[in-house]
Scaffold this motif. Sequence first.
Motif, PDB file in Angstrom:
ATOM      1  N   SER A 182       0.875  -1.168   0.000  1.00 54.84           N
ATOM      2  CA  SER A 182       0.000   0.000   0.000  1.00 54.84           C
ATOM      3  C   SER A 182       0.919   1.226   0.000  1.00 54.84           C
ATOM      4  CB  SER A 182      -0.888  -0.002   1.245  1.00 54.84           C
ATOM      5  OG  SER A 182      -1.667  -1.187   1.289  1.00 54.84           O
ATOM      6  N   ASP A 191      -4.853   1.493   0.045  1.00 50.64           N
ATOM      7  CA  ASP A 191      -4.630   0.116  -0.427  1.00 50.64           C
ATOM      8  C   ASP A 191      -4.415   0.075  -1.940  1.00 50.64           C
ATOM      9  OD1 ASP A 191      -4.883  -0.867   2.135  1.00 50.64           O
ATOM     10  OD2 ASP A 191      -7.024  -1.273   1.936  1.00 50.64           O
ATOM     11  N   ALA A 199      -2.265  -5.976   1.442  1.00 50.08           N
ATOM     12  CA  ALA A 199      -3.709  -5.714   1.375  1.00 50.08           C
ATOM     13  C   ALA A 199      -4.353  -6.395   0.171  1.00 50.08           C
ATOM     14  CB  ALA A 199      -3.965  -4.204   1.344  1.00 50.08           C
TER      15      ALA A 199
END
Length: 1008
Positions: free
Chosen positions: A725, A736, A749
Amino acid sequence: MADETGADASSIKIYHELMAYRVMDILLVSSPYDAFIMEEEGRLSNRIINQYKGLNLSKPPKLTLAFSVTEAFEHLEQKPFDLILAMPGLAGMDVYTFGRQVKEQYSQIPFYLLFHNTWDINRHANEDRQAPVDRTYIWGGKADLLLAIIKNFEDEKNVAFDTNNAKVRVIIIVEDSPYHYSSLLPVLYKHIVIQTQSVMDDSINEEQRILKRRGRPKLLVAHDYEQAMTLFERYKPYVLSVFTDMRYAINGQEDPHAGCKLLTRIKSEIPDLPTLILSTQEKNRNIAAAIPAQFINKNSNNLHDQIKSFFVTHLGFGAFVFRMPDNSEIARASNLREVEKLLPDIPDASVLHHARHNDFSRWLLARSEVDFALSLKPYTIKDFTDASEIKRFLIERIRNRRKDSRQGLVIEFDPEKFDLDTDFVKIGTGSLGGKARGLAFMSHQLGVDPSLKQKFPDIDITIPQTFVIATDGFNMFVEENKLTRLIEQDKVPDDAQVTERFLQAELPRPLEMNLRAYIEHVHYPIAVRSSSLFEDAHYQPFAGIYKTYMLPNSGTNTEKRLEHLITAVKLVYASTYLKAPRSYAQSTMHRTEDEEMAVVLQQITGTRHKNYFYPSISGVVQSYNFYPIAHLNAEDGISYIALGLGKIVMDGGKTLRLCPKYPQFLPQFSMVDDILENSQKYFYALKMDEIPTHEKFFGIGEDPCLTRLDIVDTKDHPAVRMLCSTFNMQDNRIRDRFSDKEFPVLTFANILKYNAFPLADILAEVTALGTRWMGASVDLEFAVDLPVEGVRSKPRFSLLQIRPMCQYERNLGVTILETDIENAFCHSTRSLGNGEYKDIRDIVYVDPKTFESDRMSLVAGEINKINAMFNDTGTKYVLIGPGRWGSSDRWLGIPVVWSDISNVGVMVETTIESVKADFSQGSHFFQNITALGIPYITVQDRGNDFIDYDFLAGREPVTTKRYLKHIRFDRPLKILVDGTISQAVIMQGLDESENDIMDDIPIITDMG
């Protein structure tokens, strides 16, 4: 392109049940003279045994001789027989009368009549041959006839089960003349055995050789038209060929064209079935051609050569010979691999010729590749646009077949038959060692249990290609170079001396030649890993104790690549005698001289980017979580994952801890500041652009082929962009998605939140499977290669290692009272252990007043020196310090190795403001501590945990170092660990009158 069959596919397991019936005991009844002739001065039995050994057959039958009818019945009363062979000229009774008497009492035993020659048949022509004699043979003084009689009888007994369950092929022989089938059967069995032997030689291991042998074609003999048709109708789906005489009975009447009528009818049902007419009359050759069938004159001077030619040309025996339509030879292949290699260059006309005549599947059937041959059944030439498409189809099918046939098997290494499509190869005859045994087990289970691959069909789930140098290589190396002297000396040399001595030693010549053959074919990066006998065992896994070396294996200089490989193997061998393994072995009551080392050469999972090679994700997953928090249960498991090579995980570095069942529950990522603080900042990769010098390459310290890359400096790497991220400092937010303009933060993520790759689901599944497979909680190492555009479209999940987890037995007898907590100077609610630990009077602790977090390595050196003071006392001590013990990241804990703390009895890790790390449990160091049953006590800086440093500081130290203090108590400490609730206390010892302990609580007095 394939033979017709209605048989069901059968598992390879069924081959273990084939040829179930074996002839074990034969009764030979004859006059002493006939027996003498057959025995040839006692050599007949030996010749039978030699025939069996030559064919790799086990348990040759026992031959019992009887020289009279009376003696024969005495033997029959004493033991059961599988077969009776009788010869004419019995004293006091003709052989047919004897046969009738035998059948009256022992009707289940086959009764075969043996004549010396055809003159004996004519002499007994008027005898009643109906009931007692099951078959008549002409003995020619050759042991191979007796072998043919035995194997043919076994074929008749086994054919029903073997065809029905494994689709074994059948050859039907129609012949009414004892002279001709007595002559023919040994020849036919000889060629079948030669074919079977060639297939066995091409087999990948001993088990497959046995299975191939058991799957050989069966020979069934018929004496008239009706018997032949009965056999054909019964075994029609499995018939490989029919050999027939021309003249024999139809409905009891001799018919001069019976063979022609039989084959005409059979050909009407299976037009492309290879058939052969054997006749003494040359005029029948034209009749055979009209059927069409092949023809051989029985009176031919080269009868055996012509029969061999029929087996090769028409039944697919021997090599596959590529021919043009005019029968001219193009090339030949002795196995599937060679067929695959030759096909691209074979002329289209030749491929079409063989496809049209069903030669490919017939050759496969002759090699017991029944299922593979039958898988081609739905396809004909009309299904393909041209010969090129047929080639591609066959190449793909053959490659898949070869790969599938090796799945889950440990293949014996053969330099001349080296096949890069083989997943697991063993060099040598010794043990695989613990680590390799776990890999072989996983490979086997993935082969027999397809559920994991079926659940994730879009992911390539594999064991990386693995070559194992078995322990006999180590034993030869040590013995030839007299290296055991190193540990026989009063003072064992230091690690540098041991390493130098091993590097100077020479590898055994056969092993070096095998490694040369290996390196000439393999051009991917290699992990050279230890696999000792003790490694990854239950209770004492020796995890991470021995060395691993990563080789780029790049460049075109084979000699240089071989030199690096040999040196790496020697250094793995040398690690057996280094200080840390010796210390750990002593703690487990093992002897270094009993240790044997196998070496694993494993393909490294990963992708090259510029000059670096590494996997997208690596990690460890455990089916049992020693430290469940919040709503997590211990049985939910725990995983530690990282970008890059797994060194950072195994060394206890900063990684991401997650529960596969709840992958988005990440307490260490609760706030933006927590994410920035706890996320992984660097990763390990393999340098591919250069090879260090020999001196620098193989030292005792870090592997110089590995490099540490900061994530912030690798923003252009595909894996970094996929897994990171980004942090926007102005907004103080983490998004994200990846942005080149913002600061990269490794959160995974895309994987954990958006499920771009189902990592959590796979980890949950493999731990559940592993636990079921091993019957215990498991620890698995893995690596993931995510898709990279232009490189790989399908993600890969590689299982790198499996070992049973070591868990403390829970003791329900230990109870920690409130008064115990009040009297304690140390209390923990996150502890591993079991019972009361006695006879420990010493504490070595890191003084928080002098501790400096940037001096961790110096602290480790001081611990080593104090630990050495306990070597000769046989006593243990409590070790207390901040952070994660054994971590290679100096900001997370003190980087001790086992030899630094080999006399420890209890370990305590504490949390201080400058050092905060997740609980230990993913590293190799932690695995070995728990395996020894050493209590591991974690004192947090919150909740009800505490440690009274003022109390410790009030004791007069025995030894004081810059960062350490060593204190000793007059009486043994009272250390209680309640494994049921993970609670522990350490307090001063009581007087003897107060030190009464419940009988059902184990007292652990010696942790060594």
